[in-house]
Design a protein around this motif. Structure first.
Motif, PDB file in Angstrom:
ATOM      1  N   GLU A   1      43.716 -43.277 -31.659  1.00 16.03           N
ATOM      2  CA  GLU A   1      42.363 -42.823 -31.351  1.00 16.03           C
ATOM      3  C   GLU A   1      41.729 -42.154 -32.566  1.00 16.03           C
ATOM      4  OE1 GLU A   1      42.178 -41.561 -26.797  1.00 16.03           O
ATOM      5  OE2 GLU A   1      43.884 -40.664 -27.823  1.00 16.03           O
ATOM      6  N   LEU A   2      40.472 -42.493 -32.807  1.00 15.78           N
ATOM      7  CA  LEU A   2      39.714 -41.908 -33.897  1.00 15.78           C
ATOM      8  C   LEU A   2      38.410 -41.276 -33.400  1.00 15.78           C
ATOM      9  CD1 LEU A   2      40.236 -44.687 -36.587  1.00 15.78           C
ATOM     10  CD2 LEU A   2      41.377 -42.453 -36.471  1.00 15.78           C
ATOM     11  N   ALA A   3      37.637 -42.013 -32.628  1.00 14.01           N
ATOM     12  CA  ALA A   3      36.380 -41.466 -32.112  1.00 14.01           C
ATOM     13  C   ALA A   3      36.644 -40.304 -31.161  1.00 14.01           C
ATOM     14  CB  ALA A   3      35.591 -42.560 -31.407  1.00 14.01           C
ATOM     15  N   ARG A   4      37.673 -40.441 -30.330  1.00 13.56           N
ATOM     16  CA  ARG A   4      38.055 -39.389 -29.393  1.00 13.56           C
ATOM     17  C   ARG A   4      39.165 -38.547 -30.012  1.00 13.56           C
ATOM     18  NH1 ARG A   4      41.996 -38.290 -25.753  1.00 13.56           N
ATOM     19  NH2 ARG A   4      41.388 -37.253 -23.808  1.00 13.56           N
ATOM     20  N   ILE A   5      39.204 -37.254 -29.671  1.00 19.60           N
ATOM     21  CA  ILE A   5      40.301 -36.403 -30.127  1.00 19.60           C
ATOM     22  C   ILE A   5      41.567 -36.790 -29.373  1.00 19.60           C
ATOM     23  CG2 ILE A   5      41.129 -34.049 -30.451  1.00 19.60           C
ATOM     24  CD1 ILE A   5      38.209 -33.120 -30.156  1.00 19.60           C
ATOM     25  N   PRO A   6      42.632 -37.181 -30.052  1.00 20.95           N
ATOM     26  CA  PRO A   6      43.860 -37.561 -29.348  1.00 20.95           C
ATOM     27  C   PRO A   6      44.502 -36.352 -28.661  1.00 20.95           C
ATOM     28  CG  PRO A   6      43.877 -38.332 -31.634  1.00 20.95           C
ATOM     29  CD  PRO A   6      42.745 -37.368 -31.508  1.00 20.95           C
ATOM     30  N   ASP A   7      44.972 -36.554 -27.442  1.00 24.18           N
ATOM     31  CA  ASP A   7      45.728 -35.507 -26.758  1.00 24.18           C
ATOM     32  C   ASP A   7      47.071 -35.293 -27.450  1.00 24.18           C
ATOM     33  OD1 ASP A   7      43.734 -35.238 -24.871  1.00 24.18           O
ATOM     34  OD2 ASP A   7      44.727 -36.534 -23.395  1.00 24.18           O
ATOM     35  N   SER A   8      47.581 -34.066 -27.367  1.00 24.51           N
ATOM     36  CA  SER A   8      48.917 -33.749 -27.848  1.00 24.51           C
ATOM     37  C   SER A   8      49.680 -33.050 -26.730  1.00 24.51           C
ATOM     38  CB  SER A   8      48.844 -32.845 -29.077  1.00 24.51           C
ATOM     39  OG  SER A   8      48.371 -31.549 -28.720  1.00 24.51           O
ATOM     40  N   ALA A   9      50.920 -32.693 -26.989  1.00 24.38           N
ATOM     41  CA  ALA A   9      51.692 -31.950 -26.001  1.00 24.38           C
ATOM     42  C   ALA A   9      51.107 -30.559 -25.773  1.00 24.38           C
ATOM     43  CB  ALA A   9      53.146 -31.841 -26.458  1.00 24.38           C
ATOM     44  N   SER A  10      50.391 -30.022 -26.766  1.00 26.67           N
ATOM     45  CA  SER A  10      49.864 -28.663 -26.683  1.00 26.67           C
ATOM     46  C   SER A  10      48.417 -28.582 -26.231  1.00 26.67           C
ATOM     47  CB  SER A  10      50.002 -27.975 -28.046  1.00 26.67           C
ATOM     48  OG  SER A  10      51.354 -27.894 -28.442  1.00 26.67           O
ATOM     49  N   PHE A  11      47.607 -29.602 -26.555  1.00 31.21           N
ATOM     50  CA  PHE A  11      46.182 -29.572 -26.232  1.00 31.21           C
ATOM     51  C   PHE A  11      45.732 -30.917 -25.674  1.00 31.21           C
ATOM     52  CE2 PHE A  11      46.703 -26.327 -29.482  1.00 31.21           C
ATOM     53  CZ  PHE A  11      45.967 -25.264 -28.966  1.00 31.21           C
ATOM     54  N   GLN A  12      44.948 -30.848 -24.581  1.00 33.04           N
ATOM     55  CA  GLN A  12      44.382 -32.051 -23.990  1.00 33.04           C
ATOM     56  C   GLN A  12      42.856 -31.880 -23.908  1.00 33.04           C
ATOM     57  OE1 GLN A  12      47.091 -30.403 -21.919  1.00 33.04           O
ATOM     58  NE2 GLN A  12      48.262 -31.328 -23.599  1.00 33.04           N
ATOM     59  N   PHE A  13      42.146 -33.019 -24.015  1.00 32.23           N
ATOM     60  CA  PHE A  13      40.688 -33.009 -24.124  1.00 32.23           C
ATOM     61  C   PHE A  13      40.084 -33.924 -23.068  1.00 32.23           C
ATOM     62  CE2 PHE A  13      42.759 -32.171 -28.091  1.00 32.23           C
ATOM     63  CZ  PHE A  13      42.071 -31.095 -28.626  1.00 32.23           C
ATOM     64  N   GLU A  14      39.122 -33.394 -22.314  1.00 35.66           N
ATOM     65  CA  GLU A  14      38.450 -34.171 -21.276  1.00 35.66           C
ATOM     66  C   GLU A  14      36.941 -34.059 -21.484  1.00 35.66           C
ATOM     67  OE1 GLU A  14      37.978 -34.424 -16.388  1.00 35.66           O
ATOM     68  OE2 GLU A  14      39.434 -33.051 -17.307  1.00 35.66           O
ATOM     69  N   GLY A  15      36.263 -35.199 -21.586  1.00 34.59           N
ATOM     70  CA  GLY A  15      34.833 -35.214 -21.824  1.00 34.59           C
ATOM     71  C   GLY A  15      34.523 -35.460 -23.289  1.00 34.59           C
ATOM     72  N   THR A  16      33.266 -35.194 -23.657  1.00 34.29           N
ATOM     73  CA  THR A  16      32.808 -35.392 -25.032  1.00 34.29           C
ATOM     74  C   THR A  16      31.922 -34.212 -25.435  1.00 34.29           C
ATOM     75  OG1 THR A  16      30.810 -36.585 -24.340  1.00 34.29           O
ATOM     76  CG2 THR A  16      32.811 -37.906 -24.755  1.00 34.29           C
ATOM     77  N   PRO A  17      31.782 -33.940 -26.733  1.00 31.47           N
ATOM     78  CA  PRO A  17      30.901 -32.847 -27.157  1.00 31.47           C
ATOM     79  C   PRO A  17      29.464 -33.025 -26.682  1.00 31.47           C
ATOM     80  CG  PRO A  17      32.347 -33.475 -28.950  1.00 31.47           C
ATOM     81  CD  PRO A  17      32.548 -34.504 -27.864  1.00 31.47           C
ATOM     82  N   GLU A  18      28.969 -34.262 -26.678  1.00 33.06           N
ATOM     83  CA  GLU A  18      27.574 -34.470 -26.291  1.00 33.06           C
ATOM     84  C   GLU A  18      27.338 -34.329 -24.787  1.00 33.06           C
ATOM     85  OE1 GLU A  18      29.404 -36.578 -28.006  1.00 33.06           O
ATOM     86  OE2 GLU A  18      29.446 -38.568 -27.079  1.00 33.06           O
ATOM     87  N   ALA A  19      28.385 -34.523 -23.967  1.00 30.53           N
ATOM     88  CA  ALA A  19      28.221 -34.439 -22.511  1.00 30.53           C
ATOM     89  C   ALA A  19      28.882 -33.207 -21.915  1.00 30.53           C
ATOM     90  CB  ALA A  19      28.807 -35.697 -21.855  1.00 30.53           C
ATOM     91  N   GLY A  20      29.663 -32.495 -22.701  1.00 29.55           N
ATOM     92  CA  GLY A  20      30.434 -31.361 -22.209  1.00 29.55           C
ATOM     93  C   GLY A  20      31.920 -31.654 -22.315  1.00 29.55           C
ATOM     94  N   LEU A  21      32.679 -30.665 -22.749  1.00 30.35           N
ATOM     95  CA  LEU A  21      34.084 -30.887 -23.076  1.00 30.35           C
ATOM     96  C   LEU A  21      34.937 -29.767 -22.500  1.00 30.35           C
ATOM     97  CD1 LEU A  21      35.988 -32.709 -24.891  1.00 30.35           C
ATOM     98  CD2 LEU A  21      35.652 -30.984 -26.681  1.00 30.35           C
ATOM     99  N   THR A  22      36.121 -30.145 -21.995  1.00 34.53           N
ATOM    100  CA  THR A  22      37.109 -29.171 -21.539  1.00 34.53           C
ATOM    101  C   THR A  22      38.384 -29.357 -22.351  1.00 34.53           C
ATOM    102  OG1 THR A  22      36.233 -29.095 -19.288  1.00 34.53           O
ATOM    103  CG2 THR A  22      38.496 -28.346 -19.612  1.00 34.53           C
ATOM    104  N   ILE A  23      38.864 -28.283 -22.960  1.00 34.77           N
ATOM    105  CA  ILE A  23      40.099 -28.290 -23.743  1.00 34.77           C
ATOM    106  C   ILE A  23      41.125 -27.459 -22.982  1.00 34.77           C
ATOM    107  CG2 ILE A  23      41.170 -27.719 -25.951  1.00 34.77           C
ATOM    108  CD1 ILE A  23      38.357 -27.838 -27.199  1.00 34.77           C
TER     109      ILE A  23
END
Length: 339
Positions: free
Chosen positions: A123-145
């Motif tokens: 993944e490049l456009a999206r932030i890849p999830d890791s064991a420590s941090f997961q990402f849901e959504g997008t900066p332009e629409a709203g994001l949860t880390i």
């Protein structure tokens, strides 16, 4: 200075330093690659899509999403910086995090997740999830880390664009928005300052580059009750074409503020173990819709990430106040110092 990410094994201190400077080093190398930016005014209130098909098709590329959160609850201020970097070099893909957290009472708090991790889905456009941090959504629409291991969740509103610089396929964008951090059963209301960077024909995660900074000071500040400020000041001519020697934006009471005739002056410096000094106090002024603005900031706590004879890198906490339009705004935030 020689800033590089060599192959093979490197020591923990140098690893942390290199992870942290990913975003900033990219700016240096943008100058070296002769990317001359053009400042543009956003046509929309929201950050544009990251043009995923273009990004995914480039064989050598580096992408970064940097989030700087500052907020407060009844127990005091909390500041969090999370840098998320990924890249592609031919058939290989990379990813890494850098994260620091400061609690007003406890000081600097160690978090899990610093360092490289596997970019399993390329993944490049999206932030890849890791064991420590997961990402849901997008900066332009709203994001949860989310980070269960660190007992934290950061919920960010859609991020309006504040500044944008582009050249061909290279992009630097900055935005800011309200956010809420849940950490250790605390609910901390604040704001996030966000920086997005994509650079084709470059990947600091796999290749060695030469570059330098000269007295870079990046300040990401909460302006209570519902505002934020970002400023940077630096003296390197090699990167001035891309980032400028002085730049910034402000949002006060939830509304963007004009910052005409911006001036940033370093008032005091402190000793460092080398041929440089850490800045510790600033005076800032500009002219806006409601007249003259005057601001002071003082470094109250500094965490040195790396230091060497001719330069150093540190994160710090700044405090101060802003006088503007007949009002006084308390200030608290993060300082990024690259000497």
């Amino acid at each position: 200075m020689h800033l590089c990410r060599p192959g093979g094994t490197i020591g923990p201190a140098m690893t942390i330093f290199l992870f942290t400077i990913g975003r900033s080093l990219s700016f240096v190398l943008a100058g070296l690659l002769s990317l001359v930016p053009v400042a543009v005014q956003a046509d929309s209130d929201n950050l544009p899509d990251a043009t995923a098909p273009v990004i995914e098709d480039i064989p050598l590329i580096y992408v970064s999403d940097y989030f700087s959160f500052v907020g407060r609850d009844s127990q005091g201020y909390v500041a969090l910086a999370l840098d998320n970097n990924r890249g592609r070099d031919g058939e290989t893909y990379q990813a890494e995090h850098f994260v620091v957290l400061h609690d007003e009472r406890e000081g600097w708090v160690k978090l899990d997740g610093n360092g490289a991790y596997e970019n399993k889905r390329h993944e490049l456009a999206r932030i890849p999830d890791s064991a420590s941090f997961q990402f849901e959504g997008t900066p332009e629409a709203g994001l949860t880390i989310t980070s269960a291991v660190n007992q934290l969740t950061l919920r960010i509103d859609p991020l309006p664009i504040r500044t944008s610089r582009t050249h061909e396929q290279a992009i630097v964008r900055m935005g800011s928005a309200p956010a809420v951090l849940t950490w250790r059963n605390r609910t901390i209301v604040g704001r996030v300052i966000y920086e997005y960077l994509t650079m084709p024909n470059f990947n600091r995660l796999t290749r060695t580059y030469w570059g330098f900074w000269k007295d870079f000071q990046g300040l990401s500040v909460l302006a209570e009750p519902s505002g934020d400020l970002y400023l940077h000041r630096q003296q390197s001519e090699r990167i001035a074409a891309l980032v400028g020697t002085l730049a910034g934006f402000a949002v006060l009471d939830g509304e963007p503020a004009v910052m005409g005739q911006l001036q940033v002056e370093v008032l005091e410096r402190a000793f460092a173990w080398g041929f440089y000094r850490w800045p510790t106090a600033w005076r800032v002024s500009w002219t806006g819709r409601h007249g003259a603005a005057s601001m002071t900031l003082t470094l109250s706590d500094r965490k040195t990430i790396a230091g060497w004879v001719i330069g150093g890198f540190a994160m710090g906490i700044v405090r101060g106040e802003l006088s503007y339009g007949g009002r006084t705004f308390p200030l608290y935030g993060l300082a990024e110092l690259l000497m």
